[in-house]
Design a protein around this motif. Structure first.
Motif, PDB file in Angstrom:
ATOM      1  N   TYR A  26       0.828  -1.210   0.000  1.00 12.97           N
ATOM      2  CA  TYR A  26       0.000   0.000   0.000  1.00 12.97           C
ATOM      3  C   TYR A  26       0.861   1.258   0.000  1.00 12.97           C
ATOM      4  O   TYR A  26       0.642   2.177  -0.795  1.00 12.97           O
ATOM      5  N   ARG A  27       1.886   1.280   0.871  1.00  8.49           N
ATOM      6  CA  ARG A  27       2.779   2.441   0.953  1.00  8.49           C
ATOM      7  C   ARG A  27       3.504   2.666  -0.373  1.00  8.49           C
ATOM      8  O   ARG A  27       3.665   3.805  -0.820  1.00  8.49           O
ATOM      9  N   ALA A  28       3.944   1.577  -0.991  1.00  8.14           N
ATOM     10  CA  ALA A  28       4.645   1.683  -2.280  1.00  8.14           C
ATOM     11  C   ALA A  28       3.690   2.186  -3.364  1.00  8.14           C
ATOM     12  O   ALA A  28       4.060   3.039  -4.181  1.00  8.14           O
ATOM     13  N   ALA A  29       2.458   1.679  -3.353  1.00  9.72           N
ATOM     14  CA  ALA A  29       1.486   2.046  -4.383  1.00  9.72           C
ATOM     15  C   ALA A  29       1.081   3.520  -4.282  1.00  9.72           C
ATOM     16  O   ALA A  29       0.830   4.166  -5.312  1.00  9.72           O
ATOM     17  N   VAL A  30       1.031   4.055  -3.073  1.00  5.37           N
ATOM     18  CA  VAL A  30       0.680   5.474  -2.889  1.00  5.37           C
ATOM     19  C   VAL A  30       1.697   6.361  -3.610  1.00  5.37           C
ATOM     20  O   VAL A  30       1.332   7.330  -4.294  1.00  5.37           O
ATOM     21  N   VAL A  31       2.971   6.025  -3.481  1.00  2.00           N
ATOM     22  CA  VAL A  31       4.023   6.805  -4.152  1.00  2.00           C
ATOM     23  C   VAL A  31       3.973   6.596  -5.659  1.00  2.00           C
ATOM     24  O   VAL A  31       4.044   7.544  -6.441  1.00  2.00           O
ATOM     25  N   LEU A  32       3.821   5.341  -6.083  1.00  2.62           N
ATOM     26  CA  LEU A  32       3.809   5.026  -7.515  1.00  2.62           C
ATOM     27  C   LEU A  32       2.554   5.536  -8.216  1.00  2.62           C
ATOM     28  O   LEU A  32       2.540   5.665  -9.440  1.00  2.62           O
ATOM     29  N   SER A  33       1.501   5.828  -7.449  1.00  4.87           N
ATOM     30  CA  SER A  33       0.268   6.343  -8.055  1.00  4.87           C
ATOM     31  C   SER A  33       0.483   7.719  -8.680  1.00  4.87           C
ATOM     32  O   SER A  33      -0.306   8.159  -9.521  1.00  4.87           O
TER      33      SER A  33
ATOM     34  N   ARG B  26       2.898   8.259 -10.607  1.00  4.50           N
ATOM     35  CA  ARG B  26       3.456   7.934 -11.939  1.00  4.50           C
ATOM     36  C   ARG B  26       2.391   7.375 -12.881  1.00  4.50           C
ATOM     37  O   ARG B  26       2.424   7.630 -14.066  1.00  4.50           O
ATOM     38  N   THR B  27       1.467   6.570 -12.336  1.00  7.65           N
ATOM     39  CA  THR B  27       0.423   5.954 -13.169  1.00  7.65           C
ATOM     40  C   THR B  27      -0.826   5.697 -12.336  1.00  7.65           C
ATOM     41  O   THR B  27      -0.734   5.338 -11.153  1.00  7.65           O
ATOM     42  N   SER B  28      -1.997   5.882 -12.945  1.00  5.06           N
ATOM     43  CA  SER B  28      -3.273   5.831 -12.216  1.00  5.06           C
ATOM     44  C   SER B  28      -3.627   4.430 -11.732  1.00  5.06           C
ATOM     45  O   SER B  28      -4.410   4.280 -10.783  1.00  5.06           O
ATOM     46  N   ALA B  29      -3.082   3.383 -12.358  1.00  3.05           N
ATOM     47  CA  ALA B  29      -3.417   2.012 -11.946  1.00  3.05           C
ATOM     48  C   ALA B  29      -3.046   1.766 -10.487  1.00  3.05           C
ATOM     49  O   ALA B  29      -3.695   0.973  -9.801  1.00  3.05           O
ATOM     50  N   PHE B  30      -2.030   2.452 -10.009  1.00  6.40           N
ATOM     51  CA  PHE B  30      -1.596   2.250  -8.634  1.00  6.40           C
ATOM     52  C   PHE B  30      -2.527   2.903  -7.616  1.00  6.40           C
ATOM     53  O   PHE B  30      -2.413   2.629  -6.419  1.00  6.40           O
ATOM     54  N   HIS B  31      -3.451   3.758  -8.074  1.00  2.32           N
ATOM     55  CA  HIS B  31      -4.497   4.248  -7.168  1.00  2.32           C
ATOM     56  C   HIS B  31      -5.360   3.070  -6.718  1.00  2.32           C
ATOM     57  O   HIS B  31      -5.689   2.934  -5.532  1.00  2.32           O
ATOM     58  N   VAL B  32      -5.736   2.229  -7.683  1.00  3.83           N
ATOM     59  CA  VAL B  32      -6.533   1.039  -7.374  1.00  3.83           C
ATOM     60  C   VAL B  32      -5.729   0.080  -6.504  1.00  3.83           C
ATOM     61  O   VAL B  32      -6.251  -0.500  -5.549  1.00  3.83           O
ATOM     62  N   VAL B  33      -4.438  -0.073  -6.835  1.00  3.31           N
ATOM     63  CA  VAL B  33      -3.566  -0.962  -6.054  1.00  3.31           C
ATOM     64  C   VAL B  33      -3.503  -0.524  -4.595  1.00  3.31           C
ATOM     65  O   VAL B  33      -3.582  -1.356  -3.683  1.00  3.31           O
ATOM     66  N   SER B  34      -3.391   0.781  -4.368  1.00  4.54           N
ATOM     67  CA  SER B  34      -3.284   1.280  -2.996  1.00  4.54           C
ATOM     68  C   SER B  34      -4.530   0.947  -2.177  1.00  4.54           C
ATOM     69  O   SER B  34      -4.430   0.511  -1.033  1.00  4.54           O
ATOM     70  N   TRP B  35      -5.717   1.117  -2.776  1.00  3.09           N
ATOM     71  CA  TRP B  35      -6.957   0.815  -2.066  1.00  3.09           C
ATOM     72  C   TRP B  35      -7.119  -0.686  -1.823  1.00  3.09           C
ATOM     73  O   TRP B  35      -7.526  -1.105  -0.733  1.00  3.09           O
ATOM     74  N   LEU B  36      -6.783  -1.486  -2.828  1.00  2.00           N
ATOM     75  CA  LEU B  36      -6.879  -2.941  -2.676  1.00  2.00           C
ATOM     76  C   LEU B  36      -5.902  -3.453  -1.633  1.00  2.00           C
ATOM     77  O   LEU B  36      -6.232  -4.324  -0.814  1.00  2.00           O
ATOM     78  N   ALA B  37      -4.682  -2.923  -1.648  1.00  2.00           N
ATOM     79  CA  ALA B  37      -3.665  -3.353  -0.684  1.00  2.00           C
ATOM     80  C   ALA B  37      -4.065  -2.975   0.741  1.00  2.00           C
ATOM     81  O   ALA B  37      -3.869  -3.759   1.681  1.00  2.00           O
ATOM     82  N   LEU B  38      -4.641  -1.786   0.908  1.00  2.00           N
ATOM     83  CA  LEU B  38      -5.096  -1.363   2.238  1.00  2.00           C
ATOM     84  C   LEU B  38      -6.252  -2.250   2.707  1.00  2.00           C
ATOM     85  O   LEU B  38      -6.293  -2.665   3.878  1.00  2.00           O
ATOM     86  N   LEU B  39      -7.168  -2.574   1.794  1.00  2.00           N
ATOM     87  CA  LEU B  39      -8.288  -3.460   2.130  1.00  2.00           C
ATOM     88  C   LEU B  39      -7.777  -4.845   2.534  1.00  2.00           C
ATOM     89  O   LEU B  39      -8.225  -5.418   3.532  1.00  2.00           O
TER      90      LEU B  39
END
Length: 200
Positions: free
Chosen positions: A49-56, A58-71
Motif C-alpha cells: 500500500y505504501r509503495a502504491a501510494v508513491v507510484l500512483s 506515476r500511473t493511475s493504476a496504482f491508485h486502485v492498487v493502494s486501495w486494494l492493498a489497504l483493504l
C-alpha cells in the motif's frame, strides 16, 4: 531524471518487493493453543500500500492498487491467527466460512496483482531502458503468477475431499505459486536497479 527515479520509483519498487516477501514467508509462532505468523500478511500488504501510494503519482493504476492493498491489509489480520494446515485431516476440519474467507482473500490478491501488472507496464521507467527484455520478463512473470493463483482457486474445492496420502496435491500448487512470487519479487528488484543506473 535520476533524482525522480530514485525517489519515485526505486524505493517503492523495493518496498513492494519486501511486502511480497512478507506474504510468501510463513513462520508460525505458538503460544499455548494459539499461533500467529511472525511475517504477518497484513504487514506485507501495508508495505505494498505504501509503495502504491508513491507510484500512483506515476500511473493511475496504482491508485486502485493502494486501495486494494489497504483493504487486504485489514482483511488479512484474522488470517494470521487461524489454525495452520499441516495435514489433510486438519484441512478438512476447517469450517466452510474459513474456506470462503481464504478464497475471498485469494481473489482480491489476484485482482491486486492484475492492477500491479498494469501499473508496472505504464511506468515512465520503460522510456529510459533501452532493452525490452526486462519488461518482457516482468510481464511474463506477472501473468504466470496470476495464472497460477487462478488455477489454485479452481482446484481448491477438490482439496476438500483429499485423504492423507494425497496431501502432496495441496502442497504442489502452493509451492509453485510461492516460487513464481519469488521470481516476481526478483523482477521488481531488477527494475529498481535499472532505475538507479539511469543517468540524466
Amino acid at each position: 531524471m535520476e533524482y525522480l527515479l530514485r525517489t519515485k520509483v526505486t524505493t517503492p519498487l523495493r518496498r513492494m518487493g519486501i511486502g511480497f516477501i512478507f506474504i510468501i514467508i510463513k513462520v508460525n509462532f505458538h503460544i499455548n493453543s494459539y499461533s500467529f505468523d511472525i511475517f504477518a500478511d497484513f504487514i506485507g500488504f501495508f508495505l505494498i500500500y505504501r509503495a502504491a501510494v508513491v507510484l500512483s503519482e506515476r500511473t493511475s493504476a496504482f491508485h486502485v492498487v493502494s486501495w486494494l492493498a489497504l483493504l487486504l491489509s485489514i482483511l488479512s489480520l484474522p488470517k494470521d491467527f487461524m489454525p495452520s494446515v499441516s495435514t489433510a485431516e486438519t484441512f478438512q476440519t476447517i469450517s466452510v466460512a474459513n474456506h470462503i474467507y481464504t478464497q475471498g482473500l485469494q481473489l482480491l490478491m489476484i485482482i491486486l496483482l492484475y492492477f500491479i501488472y498494469k501499473g508496472l507496464c505504464d511506468l515512465p521507467l520503460w522510456y529510459y531502458i533501452r532493452s525490452g527484455l526486462l519488461k518482457q520478463s516482468m510481464q511474463k512473470r506477472s501473468l504466470w503468477l496470476i495464472g497460477c493463483l487462478m488455477l489454485e482457486m479452481l482446484i481448491y474445492p477438490f482439496f476438500l475431499n483429499l485423504v492423507e496420502d494425497k496431501l502432496v496435491f495441496v502442497i504442489v500448487p502452493v509451492l509453485l505459486s510461492a516460487i513464481l512470487c519469488i521470481l516476481f519479487v526478483r523482477v521488481l528488484y531488477r527494475m529498481a536497479k535499472a532505475a538507479e543506473q539511469i543517468r540524466g
